[in-house]
Design a protein around this motif. Structure first.
Motif, PDB file in Angstrom:
ATOM      1  N   TRP A   1       0.861  -1.198   0.000  1.00 21.09           N
ATOM      2  CA  TRP A   1       0.000   0.000   0.000  1.00 21.09           C
ATOM      3  C   TRP A   1       0.883   1.227   0.000  1.00 21.09           C
ATOM      4  O   TRP A   1       1.840   1.325   0.779  1.00 21.09           O
ATOM      5  CB  TRP A   1      -0.927   0.000   1.210  1.00 21.09           C
ATOM      6  CG  TRP A   1      -2.014   1.051   1.111  1.00 21.09           C
ATOM      7  CD1 TRP A   1      -2.881   1.246   0.079  1.00 21.09           C
ATOM      8  CD2 TRP A   1      -2.332   2.053   2.081  1.00 21.09           C
ATOM      9  NE1 TRP A   1      -3.731   2.299   0.324  1.00 21.09           N
ATOM     10  CE2 TRP A   1      -3.421   2.804   1.565  1.00 21.09           C
ATOM     11  CE3 TRP A   1      -1.815   2.380   3.333  1.00 21.09           C
ATOM     12  CZ2 TRP A   1      -3.987   3.883   2.262  1.00 21.09           C
ATOM     13  CZ3 TRP A   1      -2.384   3.435   4.037  1.00 21.09           C
ATOM     14  CH2 TRP A   1      -3.467   4.187   3.502  1.00 21.09           C
TER      15      TRP A   1
ATOM     16  N   LEU B   1      -5.657  -2.325  -0.769  1.00 22.24           N
ATOM     17  CA  LEU B   1      -4.345  -2.960  -0.755  1.00 22.24           C
ATOM     18  C   LEU B   1      -4.067  -3.592  -2.115  1.00 22.24           C
ATOM     19  O   LEU B   1      -4.966  -4.115  -2.771  1.00 22.24           O
ATOM     20  CB  LEU B   1      -4.291  -4.075   0.296  1.00 22.24           C
ATOM     21  CG  LEU B   1      -4.099  -3.735   1.765  1.00 22.24           C
ATOM     22  CD1 LEU B   1      -3.993  -5.025   2.566  1.00 22.24           C
ATOM     23  CD2 LEU B   1      -2.881  -2.871   1.980  1.00 22.24           C
TER      24      LEU B   1
ATOM     25  N   HIS C   1       3.846   0.781   2.628  1.00 23.97           N
ATOM     26  CA  HIS C   1       3.416  -0.251   3.568  1.00 23.97           C
ATOM     27  C   HIS C   1       3.643  -1.593   2.901  1.00 23.97           C
ATOM     28  O   HIS C   1       3.061  -1.870   1.841  1.00 23.97           O
ATOM     29  CB  HIS C   1       1.932  -0.091   3.919  1.00 23.97           C
ATOM     30  CG  HIS C   1       1.620   1.185   4.628  1.00 23.97           C
ATOM     31  ND1 HIS C   1       1.283   1.234   5.952  1.00 23.97           N
ATOM     32  CD2 HIS C   1       1.585   2.474   4.178  1.00 23.97           C
ATOM     33  CE1 HIS C   1       1.040   2.488   6.309  1.00 23.97           C
ATOM     34  NE2 HIS C   1       1.224   3.260   5.235  1.00 23.97           N
TER      35      HIS C   1
ATOM     36  N   LEU D   1       3.435  -5.652   3.305  1.00 22.32           N
ATOM     37  CA  LEU D   1       2.739  -6.626   4.145  1.00 22.32           C
ATOM     38  C   LEU D   1       2.886  -8.047   3.601  1.00 22.32           C
ATOM     39  O   LEU D   1       2.023  -8.533   2.845  1.00 22.32           O
ATOM     40  CB  LEU D   1       1.244  -6.276   4.250  1.00 22.32           C
ATOM     41  CG  LEU D   1       0.910  -4.939   4.922  1.00 22.32           C
ATOM     42  CD1 LEU D   1       0.577  -3.894   3.865  1.00 22.32           C
ATOM     43  CD2 LEU D   1      -0.251  -5.105   5.883  1.00 22.32           C
TER      44      LEU D   1
ATOM     45  N   TYR E   1      -8.318  -2.552   7.810  1.00 20.32           N
ATOM     46  CA  TYR E   1      -7.515  -1.994   8.906  1.00 20.32           C
ATOM     47  C   TYR E   1      -6.489  -1.004   8.360  1.00 20.32           C
ATOM     48  O   TYR E   1      -6.352   0.116   8.864  1.00 20.32           O
ATOM     49  CB  TYR E   1      -6.803  -3.128   9.656  1.00 20.32           C
ATOM     50  CG  TYR E   1      -5.894  -2.653  10.763  1.00 20.32           C
ATOM     51  CD1 TYR E   1      -6.383  -2.503  12.059  1.00 20.32           C
ATOM     52  CD2 TYR E   1      -4.558  -2.352  10.523  1.00 20.32           C
ATOM     53  CE1 TYR E   1      -5.553  -2.064  13.091  1.00 20.32           C
ATOM     54  CE2 TYR E   1      -3.719  -1.912  11.533  1.00 20.32           C
ATOM     55  CZ  TYR E   1      -4.216  -1.774  12.812  1.00 20.32           C
ATOM     56  OH  TYR E   1      -3.405  -1.329  13.831  1.00 20.32           O
ATOM     57  N   ILE E   2      -5.771  -1.391   7.306  1.00 25.60           N
ATOM     58  CA  ILE E   2      -4.700  -0.549   6.763  1.00 25.60           C
ATOM     59  C   ILE E   2      -5.265   0.655   6.012  1.00 25.60           C
ATOM     60  O   ILE E   2      -4.879   1.804   6.243  1.00 25.60           O
ATOM     61  CB  ILE E   2      -3.794  -1.371   5.817  1.00 25.60           C
ATOM     62  CG1 ILE E   2      -3.083  -2.486   6.583  1.00 25.60           C
ATOM     63  CG2 ILE E   2      -2.789  -0.474   5.100  1.00 25.60           C
ATOM     64  CD1 ILE E   2      -2.044  -2.023   7.557  1.00 25.60           C
TER      65      ILE E   2
ATOM     66  N   HIS F   1       3.081  -6.168   9.223  1.00 22.02           N
ATOM     67  CA  HIS F   1       2.923  -4.804   8.712  1.00 22.02           C
ATOM     68  C   HIS F   1       4.220  -4.019   8.886  1.00 22.02           C
ATOM     69  O   HIS F   1       4.543  -3.560   9.987  1.00 22.02           O
ATOM     70  CB  HIS F   1       1.771  -4.103   9.439  1.00 22.02           C
ATOM     71  CG  HIS F   1       1.507  -2.723   8.934  1.00 22.02           C
ATOM     72  ND1 HIS F   1       0.797  -1.788   9.661  1.00 22.02           N
ATOM     73  CD2 HIS F   1       1.841  -2.107   7.768  1.00 22.02           C
ATOM     74  CE1 HIS F   1       0.716  -0.666   8.982  1.00 22.02           C
ATOM     75  NE2 HIS F   1       1.335  -0.838   7.827  1.00 22.02           N
TER      76      HIS F   1
ATOM     77  N   ARG G   1       5.989  -0.646   7.919  1.00 17.83           N
ATOM     78  CA  ARG G   1       5.713   0.714   7.427  1.00 17.83           C
ATOM     79  C   ARG G   1       7.046   1.396   7.175  1.00 17.83           C
ATOM     80  O   ARG G   1       7.810   1.662   8.112  1.00 17.83           O
ATOM     81  CB  ARG G   1       4.874   1.485   8.432  1.00 17.83           C
ATOM     82  CG  ARG G   1       4.385   2.821   7.912  1.00 17.83           C
ATOM     83  CD  ARG G   1       3.313   3.400   8.819  1.00 17.83           C
ATOM     84  NE  ARG G   1       2.761   4.620   8.284  1.00 17.83           N
ATOM     85  CZ  ARG G   1       1.688   5.245   8.775  1.00 17.83           C
ATOM     86  NH1 ARG G   1       1.043   4.721   9.829  1.00 17.83           N
ATOM     87  NH2 ARG G   1       1.238   6.356   8.223  1.00 17.83           N
TER      88      ARG G   1
END
Length: 912
Positions: free
Chosen positions: A83, A90, A199, A201, A284-285, A305, A307
């Motif tokens: 992201w 996403l 981001h 993941l 959530y993200i 996650h 970042r």
């Protein structure tokens, strides 16, 4: 056997069943929009399960992901999600247009590259180019929808999203330290001028095989966080069948848990069955919904996650370790070494292993650029493996279409209820064609055999197993319609793989040959009984993989009534007889009962040749034009040739097989009976190439071919004419003659027309996403090269022809075959200006150092300039370019004449 480390792993897998291939790139790149996931009433697979639903809806039959891997039954999956802080969702999977959204059918709208892979997947490397601006989903859909079939497609790069290099290069590398101990390194490089947020993941999840709507659900597996030392975060993933695995993540990273369960509320407007659903991590993200993930740190899907803030020109690295749960991979005992020196040493060693392996299979004579193309083509073949799961018995039950049940409805594939497919299969393209296609698969095995002959053989064995092959003997075509008819090239591929194994290992797998021959005999019988309408030894078959090449849709009822006697269908069957003859000869060395079968196929070939080549209006050969055409047989019994100069008329050239002296010596009874048959019916030899007593060529070789020397010369004069078939980049599928002379047939006041279309199709026939009316296609070019080499083994320098036609340049047929091979490889190689024809006028691909050496292997190529068209990742049969590079890197004309057929199967440098 070569002494490099990857070769040793292959040998261990072959002789000791060490499961080096248990984990690999077996995820699909598009599970949504497939027939398997379609539960609609009308069979509209594209719209029943959309890309928009894919993040929220659990799949039934498989999983997809970005740069992902899974075990060989796809129970546990690992892939990447991204992201950029701007996208509406996403990036968990690749986006593309559906068939109705694209002006030339379905098309992936992403840039990703299969950079490397060893055959055991001990090392793999993948590149995804991720824009830093919001992905233009709507723009791509709306703009393409507004374009007509005469316009080019609107691509992601056309949107301007890569301007100023505002994107991340995301490299994903996998390295195995043992079969079930996998290191993962993800490197994100900011190519843009400014710092950018990313981001990242990595996501681990179980395929949903426990849902209540599944006929035989398993127990629900579980992923849960485990306690680990400072600096390492991880989970345990446990399933009742494969057992427990641990995923370790470098750093103290946040773990987000949810379930791989459908979000019924979002998709169907009904209550959810679980509080945490498939798109929970997305919500959530992207949407900041804190309650979308499970605070108890358990579920069936988890993401770590990371970042990251990446400065311009800089990179960020994320490292993971996936392993079978045991004492040797326990992070509590390994401590800091889990991501320390050992990690880097293993990754470096696997990269080195890959380099050594590819040096061992690449001819030293080829240029570094050709070696790069060959390696990336083979990497694409290996990345294109996919776990394909379909239990047709269950699928038809769920669709209320099982033919053995009362009240079942008429629905696609209902005749195939015997099928159970649950295997790793080579796909044509894991986004555009994420399902096997039978004739594609036969071609796939040729380049795959360069690096993994065992896997190549397994692919042929699969299609001939009782859970694939129909009881009638028909091979399944593809999931949209298993009953469609593909060309019968599997005997040819089986023979090729047999000879490859002989060259590599000096042994014959007699059991493989016998099993394949017996199943292929069923398939041959199916063709004779089902596709020779009146027992005349001329064959139909419908589109036969050539989609829109005909005047009409050859798989639909003809507007004229009547039927087609197909030049390509009949030629394919002639080649089938030759391949079966050669297999029977091989087997006769071990079991003399196969000699009878050898004679059977000699006779079949002669009957087909006599029927196809008959003179006058009832024959497919047009004496005036010097070319073969389909024959339209009208309801009143009259016939008309459909005079389209196309690959259909070149394929009779491919029904060509040289017979070595040793092959005749193995089957003396066959030779004696053959001579007796010719004494009884000498007319059988009138139109085919002369063979038998008194007609031997170089080294006492015989020749079985549909075309006699005169017709061979006439066909080649057209095929090698640059104003007809010969492009700077290979042989066109339709002659350029039709650019000024379209073929038009008027039926009932309507014109049916074939023009030369060097690029995309201008019709919606067969979905409109492929075009056989001018572009260059690798598989049929490969067959033409094979035929020319066969003729050369017979004629040597005694047959020469102008190449190109009218040039005054005389070549023998080895030189012609190499010329075509060179033109095909030229598509991908840098030219004098430094550009690659495959990328046309796309400036970034041609000149940017971060793009220009990453090769895409398209489905087909522009008939005049070589630009890649159609599916962008159809390394499947376009991967044949690797075999062509290797073949002419090791083979020369003198060696071919001296060694005969075996010369083409040399896969190592003889000087080593």
């Amino acid at each position: 056997m070569d002494n490099n480390e990857e070769a040793k792993r292959l040998e261990a897998a072959h002789t000791e069943n060490v499961p080096w291939k248990k984990w690999g790139p077996y995820l699909s790149e598009r599970q949504w929009g497939t027939v398997r996931e379609d539960f609609s009433e009308n069979g509209d697979a594209w719209n029943y399960f959309s890309h928009d639903q894919a993040r929220s809806r659990a799949y039934r039959w498989g999983e997809d992901g970005l740069a992902g891997i899974s075990d060989d039954k796809q129970r546990l999956c690992l892939a990447l999600a991204l992201w950029n802080g701007k996208d509406p969702i996403l990036k968990e999977r690749l986006f593309g247009l559906t068939n109705s959204e694209g002006n030339h059918g379905e098309d992936v709208k992403e840039y990703y590259f299969y950079l490397d892979s060893t055959p055991t997947h001990s090392y793999m490397k993948y590149l995804y180019k991720y824009p830093q601006a919001a992905y233009p989903y709507s723009d791509l859909i709306l703009t393409n929808r507004q374009r007509n079939r005469d316009e080019m497609e609107y691509e992601l790069i056309d949107t301007g999203i890569f301007n100023d290099d505002r994107y991340f290069d995301v490299f994903v590398e996998y390295a195995k330290s043992s079969p079930e101990d996998i290191l993962v390194q993800i490197t994100a490089i900011n190519r843009g001028p400014d710092a950018a947020e990313l981001h990242l993941l990595p996501t681990l999840w179980f395929r949903n095989d426990w849902a209540k709507w599944i006929a035989k659900p398993s127990n629900r597996p579980e992923i849960k966080q485990i306690a680990l030392p400072e600096g390492v975060t991880g989970v345990s993933a446990e399933h009742e069948v494969p057992g427990a695995y641990h995923l370790y993540c470098e750093g103290n990273v946040q773990l987000l848990f949810t379930e791989n369960e459908t979000n019924y509320e979002r998709v169907f407007g009904t209550p959810n069955e679980t509080p945490f659903v498939k798109d929970g991590i997305n919500d959530y993200i992207v949407n900041g919904r804190q309650n979308a993930v499970n605070p108890d740190k358990t579920g069936t899907k988890v993401a770590a996650h990371y970042r990251l803030e990446v400065s311009p020109g800089q990179s960020a690295i994320v490292r993971l370790h996936l392993a079978k749960a045991n004492a040797t991979t326990d992070a509590n005992t390994m401590g800091a070494s889990l991501f320390g020196k050992d990690f880097e040493e293993t990754l470096t060693a696997r990269r080195r292993d890959a380099d050594e392996f590819y040096r061992s299979v690449t001819p030293p004579s080829v240029s570094p650029d050709a070696a790069r193309v060959m390696r990336q083509a083979l990497a694409g073949m290996l990345w294109s493996k996919q776990y394909y799961y379909l239990d047709a018995n269950q699928w038809l039950e769920e669709h209320h279409a099982h033919p053995l049940r009362r009240g079942s409805r008429d629905f696609r594939n209902r005749q195939w209820f015997h099928m159970v497919n649950e295997d790793i299969i080579s796909m044509p393209d894991k986004w555009e064609y994420p399902w096997y296609a039978a004739w594609d698969l036969a071609f796939h095995t040729l380049p795959i055999s360069i690096v993994d002959p065992d896997f190549a053989k397994q692919q042929m064995e699969l299609m001939l197993r009782g859970h694939y092959l129909h009881p009638s003997g028909q091979l399944p075509a593809y999931e949209w319609n298993f009953s469609d008819v593909n060309p019968p090239v599997h005997a040819w591929a089986t023979l090729f793989l047999h000879r490859t194994e002989q060259a590599l290992r000096g042994e014959t797998d007699v059991d493989f040959l016998k099993s394949a021959f017996n199943k292929l005999l069923l398939n041959f019988t199916w063709w004779v009984n089902r596709k020779d309408r009146f027992g005349k030894n001329v064959f139909e078959g419908g589109f036969l993989g050539l989609d829109n090449i005909g005047v009409f849709d050859r798989s639909a009822p003809l507007p004229t009534g009547g039927y087609l006697e197909q030049a390509d269908g009949t030629a394919w069957m002639a080649l089938f007889t030759q391949n079966m003859l050669e297999l029977a000869v091989e087997l006769a060395s071990y079991d003399q009962t196969y000699e009878d079968m050898a004679l059977k196929f000699v006779e079949h070939f002669l009957y087909i040749g006599a029927a196809m080549n008959q003179p006058g209006a009832d024959g497919m050969w047009d004496e005036e034009d010097g070319f073969y055409y389909d024959l339209l047989r009208l309801p009143d019994g009259s016939a008309r040739r459909l005079k389209v100069r196309s690959m259909v008329g070149l394929l009779p050239l491919c029904a060509t097989t040289v017979i070595e002296k040793w092959q005749r010596e193995r089957t003396p009874q066959t030779i004696a009976l053959f001579r007796e048959r010719l004494r009884q019916m000498p007319e059988l030899m009138e139109s085919v190439h002369p063979f038998g007593p008194g007609h031997l060529g170089v080294a006492d070789r015989g020749m079985m071919a549909l075309v006699n020397p005169e017709r061979l010369r006439r066909i080649l004069s057209k095929m090698l004419d640059e104003n007809e078939f010969l492009s700077p980049y290979g042989i066109r599928s339709v002659s350029k003659f039709h650019s000024q002379n379209p073929y038009v047939l008027e039926v009932g006041g309507q014109d049916y027309r074939v023009d030369y279309l060097p690029a995309e199709s201008n019709t919606g026939m067969f979905g409109g996403n492929s075009n056989w009316r001018g572009p260059i296609w690798m598989p049929v070019n490969a067959l033409i090269i094979r035929a020319l080499l066969q003729f050369y083994l017979y004629y040597g320098d005694n047959f020469k022809i102008e190449c190109p036609t009218g040039s005054g340049n005389m070549m023998n047929l080895f030189e012609v075959s190499k010329e075509i091979g060179d033109r095909l490889t030229r598509i991908f190689l840098r030219n004098e200006e430094g550009g690659r024809p495959v990328y046309g006028r796309t400036e970034k691909f041609q000149n940017d150092p971060n793009w220009r050496d990453h090769i895409l292997f398209y489905e087909y190529f522009h008939g005049d300039n070589g630009t890649g068209l159609g599916a962008s990742h159809q390394t499947g049969w376009t991967g044949l370019v690797a075999k062509i590079i290797q073949l002419f890197g090791f083979l020369d004309a003198q060696k071919a004449l001296q060694q005969g057929k075996s010369a083409a199967f040399t896969t190592r440098d003889a000087t080593k």
